[in-house]
Design a protein around this motif. Structure first.
Motif: not given
Lengths: 113, 111
Positions: A30, A32, A50, A52, A54-55, A66-69, A72, A74
């Motif tokens: 994980s 940051y 970011y 944790s 809201s993305t 926007e965090f897009n896991k 991968t 940002f």
């Protein structure tokens, strides 16, 4: 180990146009994520982060990311840029629970009148 | 005013002459770090410190030393500078793994 890629070294855009600065990262744990801005001859200041939750993250000066896991990514966005947004932008990643930070190589945003 | 200060802001020196760049923060932050910024390479972490007497290597520690004897200060020491250490150096501090506050930078030239 983590890594960060900012594919665009320079992005020219006209005033009042939208802009997206891309950032992709790799990590097996994980992370940051951060975006910093550096104005000419100055230090860096935080735009947004970011950690944790809201993305979609909103930052200062009208920027958001926007965090897009799954991808991968940002990416940093602003719907309408100003001349004063001309600066260098850095994406950074840190593995959760560590204090090692990896910065991207930076993207120079040049806003044209 | 909350800030990170660095001294000197500009330094020109010669190969092999020991130097120290000071960094001080007034925010009572536990974490401090040193970076170097080079064109096309972004910022690279040299050393960081999680608290007094606790330091660890970043990605480019070779040729540098640090110490953390007091919470507010985190000096960067170059025992024998070389031309490849010519760079722009930034000190940063934070409370936990969060937003880092950066100093104004020190531009070092090693001849």
């Amino acid at each position: 180990a983590q890594s960060v890629t900012q594919l665009d070294s320079q992005v020219p855009v006209f005033e009042e146009a939208p802009v997206e600065l891309r950032c992709n990262y790799s990590s097996s744990v994980s992370v940051y994520l951060f975006w910093y801005v550096q104005y000419p001859n100055q230090g860096l200041q935080l735009l947004l982060k970011y950690l944790s939750g809201s993305t979609l993250v909103k930052g200062i000066n009208g920027f958001e990311a926007e965090f897009n896991k799954s991808q991968t990514s940002f990416h940093l966005r602003k719907p309408s840029v100003h001349i004063s947004d001309t600066a260098e932008y850095f994406c950074a990643v840190s593995a959760a629970g560590t204090y090692k930070y990896i910065f991207g190589t930076g993207t120079r945003l040049k806003v044209l009148a | 005013e909350a800030q990170v200060t660095q001294n000197p802001r500009y330094l020109i020196t010669v190969t092999g002459k020991k130097l120290t760049v000071t960094c001080s923060q007034n925010m009572n932050h536990e974490y401090m770090s040193w970076y170097r910024q080079d064109p096309g390479l972004g910022l690279r972490q040299i050393y960081y410190s999680m608290n007094v007497e606790v330091t660890d290597k970043g990605d480019v520690p070779e040729g540098y030393k640090v110490s953390r004897k007091e919470k507010r200060n985190f000096p960067l020491i170059l025992e024998s500078p070389s031309p490849n250490q010519t760079s722009l150096y930034f000190c940063a501090s934070s409370s936990g793994q969060n937003e880092q506050f950066f100093g104004p930078g020190t531009r070092l030239t090693v001849l």
